[in-house]
Design a protein around this motif. Structure first.
Motif, PDB file in Angstrom:
ATOM      1  N   ARG A   1      -5.716 -39.563  24.465  1.00 34.25           N
ATOM      2  CA  ARG A   1      -5.561 -39.644  22.999  1.00 34.25           C
ATOM      3  C   ARG A   1      -6.721 -40.380  22.352  1.00 34.25           C
ATOM      4  O   ARG A   1      -7.210 -39.988  21.300  1.00 34.25           O
ATOM      5  N   SER A   2      -7.180 -41.457  23.038  1.00 32.34           N
ATOM      6  CA  SER A   2      -8.256 -42.255  22.430  1.00 32.34           C
ATOM      7  C   SER A   2      -9.590 -41.510  22.466  1.00 32.34           C
ATOM      8  O   SER A   2     -10.390 -41.636  21.553  1.00 32.34           O
ATOM      9  N   VAL A   3      -9.786 -40.705  23.518  1.00 26.63           N
ATOM     10  CA  VAL A   3     -11.066 -39.982  23.617  1.00 26.63           C
ATOM     11  C   VAL A   3     -11.056 -38.722  22.743  1.00 26.63           C
ATOM     12  O   VAL A   3     -12.042 -38.403  22.087  1.00 26.63           O
ATOM     13  N   PHE A   4      -9.921 -38.022  22.698  1.00 29.12           N
ATOM     14  CA  PHE A   4      -9.868 -36.747  21.941  1.00 29.12           C
ATOM     15  C   PHE A   4      -8.916 -36.871  20.739  1.00 29.12           C
ATOM     16  O   PHE A   4      -7.859 -36.246  20.677  1.00 29.12           O
ATOM     17  N   GLY A   5      -9.357 -37.732  19.823  1.00 30.25           N
ATOM     18  CA  GLY A   5      -8.480 -37.968  18.656  1.00 30.25           C
ATOM     19  C   GLY A   5      -8.919 -37.237  17.407  1.00 30.25           C
ATOM     20  O   GLY A   5      -8.299 -37.381  16.347  1.00 30.25           O
ATOM     21  N   ARG A   6     -10.022 -36.444  17.500  1.00 31.28           N
ATOM     22  CA  ARG A   6     -10.494 -35.760  16.287  1.00 31.28           C
ATOM     23  C   ARG A   6      -9.571 -34.607  15.930  1.00 31.28           C
ATOM     24  O   ARG A   6      -8.877 -34.059  16.795  1.00 31.28           O
ATOM     25  N   SER A   7      -9.629 -34.235  14.646  1.00 33.44           N
ATOM     26  CA  SER A   7      -8.723 -33.164  14.217  1.00 33.44           C
ATOM     27  C   SER A   7      -9.132 -31.847  14.861  1.00 33.44           C
ATOM     28  O   SER A   7     -10.320 -31.551  14.990  1.00 33.44           O
ATOM     29  N   GLY A   8      -8.149 -31.107  15.289  1.00 32.50           N
ATOM     30  CA  GLY A   8      -8.401 -29.821  15.938  1.00 32.50           C
ATOM     31  C   GLY A   8      -8.371 -29.933  17.438  1.00 32.50           C
ATOM     32  O   GLY A   8      -8.122 -28.950  18.130  1.00 32.50           O
ATOM     33  N   GLU A   9      -8.635 -31.148  17.973  1.00 29.62           N
ATOM     34  CA  GLU A   9      -8.612 -31.335  19.417  1.00 29.62           C
ATOM     35  C   GLU A   9      -7.174 -31.480  19.871  1.00 29.62           C
ATOM     36  O   GLU A   9      -6.409 -32.239  19.289  1.00 29.62           O
TER      37      GLU A   9
ATOM     38  N   ILE B   1      -2.913 -42.711  31.321  1.00 24.42           N
ATOM     39  CA  ILE B   1      -3.884 -41.611  31.286  1.00 24.42           C
ATOM     40  C   ILE B   1      -3.751 -40.842  29.955  1.00 24.42           C
ATOM     41  O   ILE B   1      -4.763 -40.500  29.327  1.00 24.42           O
ATOM     42  N   ALA B   2      -2.482 -40.632  29.520  1.00 27.83           N
ATOM     43  CA  ALA B   2      -2.254 -39.941  28.238  1.00 27.83           C
ATOM     44  C   ALA B   2      -2.864 -40.734  27.099  1.00 27.83           C
ATOM     45  O   ALA B   2      -3.465 -40.173  26.176  1.00 27.83           O
ATOM     46  N   GLU B   3      -2.732 -42.059  27.154  1.00 24.51           N
ATOM     47  CA  GLU B   3      -3.284 -42.917  26.110  1.00 24.51           C
ATOM     48  C   GLU B   3      -4.805 -42.788  26.080  1.00 24.51           C
ATOM     49  O   GLU B   3      -5.425 -42.723  25.016  1.00 24.51           O
ATOM     50  N   THR B   4      -5.390 -42.725  27.277  1.00 26.08           N
ATOM     51  CA  THR B   4      -6.843 -42.567  27.375  1.00 26.08           C
ATOM     52  C   THR B   4      -7.272 -41.232  26.768  1.00 26.08           C
ATOM     53  O   THR B   4      -8.240 -41.170  26.003  1.00 26.08           O
TER      54      THR B   4
ATOM     55  N   SER C   1     -13.937 -43.641  30.229  1.00 24.94           N
ATOM     56  CA  SER C   1     -12.907 -44.392  29.520  1.00 24.94           C
ATOM     57  C   SER C   1     -11.765 -44.775  30.457  1.00 24.94           C
ATOM     58  O   SER C   1     -11.260 -45.899  30.400  1.00 24.94           O
ATOM     59  N   LEU C   2     -11.413 -43.817  31.346  1.00 26.10           N
ATOM     60  CA  LEU C   2     -10.331 -44.104  32.294  1.00 26.10           C
ATOM     61  C   LEU C   2     -10.772 -45.163  33.301  1.00 26.10           C
ATOM     62  O   LEU C   2      -9.994 -46.073  33.649  1.00 26.10           O
ATOM     63  N   ALA C   3     -12.018 -45.029  33.703  1.00 23.18           N
ATOM     64  CA  ALA C   3     -12.541 -46.003  34.660  1.00 23.18           C
ATOM     65  C   ALA C   3     -12.523 -47.400  34.079  1.00 23.18           C
ATOM     66  O   ALA C   3     -12.229 -48.385  34.759  1.00 23.18           O
TER      67      ALA C   3
ATOM     68  N   THR D   1       4.885 -38.917  27.958  1.00 20.80           N
ATOM     69  CA  THR D   1       3.566 -39.324  27.454  1.00 20.80           C
ATOM     70  C   THR D   1       3.406 -39.170  25.951  1.00 20.80           C
ATOM     71  O   THR D   1       2.516 -39.755  25.349  1.00 20.80           O
ATOM     72  N   GLY D   2       4.253 -38.380  25.346  1.00 17.51           N
ATOM     73  CA  GLY D   2       4.133 -38.138  23.903  1.00 17.51           C
ATOM     74  C   GLY D   2       3.085 -37.091  23.580  1.00 17.51           C
ATOM     75  O   GLY D   2       2.905 -36.731  22.412  1.00 17.51           O
ATOM     76  N   LEU D   3       2.387 -36.559  24.569  1.00 18.24           N
ATOM     77  CA  LEU D   3       1.420 -35.480  24.311  1.00 18.24           C
ATOM     78  C   LEU D   3       2.162 -34.167  24.110  1.00 18.24           C
ATOM     79  O   LEU D   3       3.358 -34.078  24.402  1.00 18.24           O
ATOM     80  N   ALA D   4       1.451 -33.150  23.598  1.00 14.86           N
ATOM     81  CA  ALA D   4       2.084 -31.837  23.445  1.00 14.86           C
ATOM     82  C   ALA D   4       2.563 -31.349  24.808  1.00 14.86           C
ATOM     83  O   ALA D   4       1.876 -31.551  25.820  1.00 14.86           O
ATOM     84  N   ASN D   5       3.768 -30.744  24.818  1.00 15.59           N
ATOM     85  CA  ASN D   5       4.270 -30.250  26.103  1.00 15.59           C
ATOM     86  C   ASN D   5       3.786 -28.833  26.354  1.00 15.59           C
ATOM     87  O   ASN D   5       3.073 -28.248  25.523  1.00 15.59           O
ATOM     88  N   ARG D   6       4.216 -28.252  27.431  1.00 14.90           N
ATOM     89  CA  ARG D   6       3.735 -26.927  27.842  1.00 14.90           C
ATOM     90  C   ARG D   6       4.077 -25.877  26.790  1.00 14.90           C
ATOM     91  O   ARG D   6       3.262 -25.020  26.452  1.00 14.90           O
ATOM     92  N   ARG D   7       5.319 -25.985  26.246  1.00 11.77           N
ATOM     93  CA  ARG D   7       5.795 -24.989  25.274  1.00 11.77           C
ATOM     94  C   ARG D   7       4.923 -24.992  24.021  1.00 11.77           C
ATOM     95  O   ARG D   7       4.457 -23.968  23.556  1.00 11.77           O
ATOM     96  N   TYR D   8       4.674 -26.210  23.516  1.00 17.78           N
ATOM     97  CA  TYR D   8       3.884 -26.353  22.303  1.00 17.78           C
ATOM     98  C   TYR D   8       2.442 -25.922  22.553  1.00 17.78           C
ATOM     99  O   TYR D   8       1.804 -25.275  21.711  1.00 17.78           O
ATOM    100  N   PHE D   9       1.996 -26.298  23.713  1.00 19.92           N
ATOM    101  CA  PHE D   9       0.640 -25.920  24.084  1.00 19.92           C
ATOM    102  C   PHE D   9       0.500 -24.387  24.109  1.00 19.92           C
ATOM    103  O   PHE D   9      -0.481 -23.832  23.602  1.00 19.92           O
ATOM    104  N   ASP D  10       1.519 -23.704  24.654  1.00 20.57           N
ATOM    105  CA  ASP D  10       1.480 -22.238  24.709  1.00 20.57           C
ATOM    106  C   ASP D  10       1.457 -21.621  23.310  1.00 20.57           C
ATOM    107  O   ASP D  10       0.854 -20.578  23.091  1.00 20.57           O
ATOM    108  N   GLU D  11       2.141 -22.311  22.352  1.00 19.48           N
ATOM    109  CA  GLU D  11       2.155 -21.808  20.970  1.00 19.48           C
ATOM    110  C   GLU D  11       0.774 -21.934  20.342  1.00 19.48           C
ATOM    111  O   GLU D  11       0.307 -21.036  19.639  1.00 19.48           O
ATOM    112  N   LEU D  12       0.130 -23.083  20.598  1.00 19.71           N
ATOM    113  CA  LEU D  12      -1.118 -23.383  19.896  1.00 19.71           C
ATOM    114  C   LEU D  12      -2.353 -22.750  20.524  1.00 19.71           C
ATOM    115  O   LEU D  12      -3.324 -22.458  19.831  1.00 19.71           O
TER     116      LEU D  12
END
Ligand SMILES: Nc1nc2c(ncn2[C@@H]2O[C@H](COP(=O)(O)OP(=O)(O)OP(=O)(O)O)[C@@H](O)[C@H]2O)c(=O)[nH]1
Length: 447
Positions: free
Chosen positions: A349-357, A344-347, A389-391, A289-300
């Motif tokens: 990204r489009s909904v939560f694209g602000r910085s910090g999210e 779903i990942a694209e959705t 958005s997904l709907a 999906t190109g989203l952050a993976n579990r490892r990166y998520f655990d770091e952040l």
């Protein structure tokens, strides 16, 4: 490398005073000529002396021959006048210095007549002639009438010698000087001029003038030492020029390969950098999906959690799970399931694209969204926007029991600084909310 390679190029030697070879040769020649002249003068003077003695001897013998008989006759005849005249003639003859006539008369004491050219007695090595005077009163009779001694003229002998010695010395000196002059001129014309020319040529040599050959200004019919030196200097220049050319081309080749090497290193570094970046991306992001993976998520997640605690700002988490995804896979196949997850990942990204999210895929079909500075209510609104958005994408899901399209259930939790000191507590709260959403019928949001 193009610089002047002359180090000691002056015609003047560095430490010692300059002394011309020609001058030294002339001085040596002159010295030799003087010694030779001295020897020659001594030898030739000795010869002249011997000649003069012999010559004087001959002259005295001639005088004696002329006067011997007449003198003997005059003594025999007692002709005093003739005797005096003759003895005076003998004494005044050029080579005679002293004449002694001893007249012998039987029964009488001998009479001695002596005539000296000089008042002072001469001493030396002049020739002396002793003769007995024999009278012939008649044919066949011989009477000894006296003795004649003729001494040569010492002064005349020396005068003659000095005259000859002078001419010998002068001729020898002139000969020596002419010889020295000739040697100097020849040496200067044949050697010195060319040696100076060679020295100047060598002194002016530089890398860019190596092709200018040494050319001596002289006409030679045969080879000599200078021709050899000239050809060797030119050969040396040619070798040096070839060597410098080789060195220059080697340096160029070296510079070219250095540049190529630098370019190669630069390209390899860029490739490595890109590879590192993609490696880093791969290691931090989910490949599907190109989203952050579990490892990166655990770091952040802990960073965001600490920041919210420190700044006392709200923090919310959404836990999203695809509804009936097993059925979706079973219906459409695993590949289409993957495609669905990408949508779903694209959705997200489009909904939560602000910085910090931060959006991450933490499980097979589970997604987490971390929303800083947002409380639970605002997070629920954001979750609803995601659902909407997904709907709107209308991803068909014939197996779903809640909608003809793909839906997600979302559990929302907000940070409670009083009771939470780890992000996982917040996450656990969101997971519980998700559980509730699933039990509430799915395709909904639970706080
Ligand atoms: N295509 C695809 N399927 C996956 C992936 N990761 C997990 N799954 C599937 O997702 C399904 C998850 O199913 P469940 O956990 O039983 O839940 P569900 O079927 O979605 O049902 P509910 O969650 O209760 O609505 C499993 O069948 C997994 O094989 C993936 O990367 N790709």
């Amino acid at each position: 490398m193009e610089g002047d390679f002359r180090t000691v190029s002056s015609l003047q030697p560095q430490a010692k005073a300059f002394s011309s070879l020609g001058r030294r040769l002339v001085l040596a020649t002159l010295l030799f000529c003087l010694l030779f002249t001295l020897a020659m003068v001594t030898w030739r003077t000795w010869l002249a002396w011997e000649n003069n003695l012999a010559e004087m001897n001959s002259e005295l013998a001639l005088i004696d021959q002329v006067f011997q008989n007449t003198l003997a006759h005059a003594i025999w005849e007692l002709d005093r006048e003739s005797l005096d005249q003759q003895i005076t003639s003998v004494a005044t003859a050029a080579p005679v210095g002293r004449v002694v006539l001893n007249i012998l008369r039987p029964g009488q004491a001998p009479e001695i007549i002596e005539l000296n050219r000089y008042t002072v007695a001469q001493s030396g090595v002049v020739p002396v002639l002793h003769r007995q005077l024999i009278a012939q009163p008649y044919a066949g009779a011989q009477e000894k009438v006296g003795e004649l001694t003729i001494e040569g003229d010492n002064n005349l002998l020396w005068e003659r010698l000095w005259g000859e010695a002078r001419s010998i010395v002068i001729t020898q000196l002139i000969q020596s000087l002419l010889l020295a002059g000739l040697v100097m001129t020849m040496f200067n014309r044949l050697v010195t001029v060319h040696v100076v020319h060679i020295a100047r040529h060598l002194g002016e040599l530089a890398p860019q003038t190596l092709k200018h050959h040494l050319k001596l200004q002289r006409a030679v019919l045969r080879q000599d030492e200078l021709s050899l030196l000239e050809s060797q200097v030119n050969a040396l220049q040619d070798n040096l020029h070839a060597h410098l050319e080789r060195q220059r081309s080697d340096e160029l080749a070296l510079a070219t390969s250095r540049d190529q090497m630098a370019e190669l290193v630069e390209a390899r570094t860029a490739e490595l950098k890109a590879a590192n970046q993609s490696l880093e991306t791969l290691s931090r992001h989910d490949a599907l999906t190109g989203l952050a993976n579990r490892r990166y998520f655990d770091e952040l997640k802990e960073i965001e959690f600490r920041r919210a605690i420190r700044h006392k700002t709200p923090l919310a988490v959404l836990m999203c799970d695809v509804d009936f995804f097993k059925i979706y896979n079973d219906t459409y196949g695993h590949m289409q399931g993957d495609q669905c997850l990408k949508e779903i990942a694209e959705t997200l990204r489009s909904v939560f694209g602000r910085s910090g999210e931060l959006t991450a895929r933490v499980g097979g079909e589970e997604f987490v969204v971390v929303l800083p500075n947002i409380d639970g209510v605002q997070a629920c609104e954001a979750a609803q926007r995601l659902r909407t958005s997904l709907a709107e994408r209308e991803l068909p899901h014939s197996g779903s029991k809640v909608s003809p399209f793909v839906t997600v259930s979302i559990g929302v939790a907000e940070l409670d600084p009083e009771t939470m000191d780890h992000f996982d507590q917040l996450l656990q709260r969101a997971d519980q909310a998700l559980y509730r959403a699933k039990h509430q019928g799915r395709d909904c949001v639970a706080l």
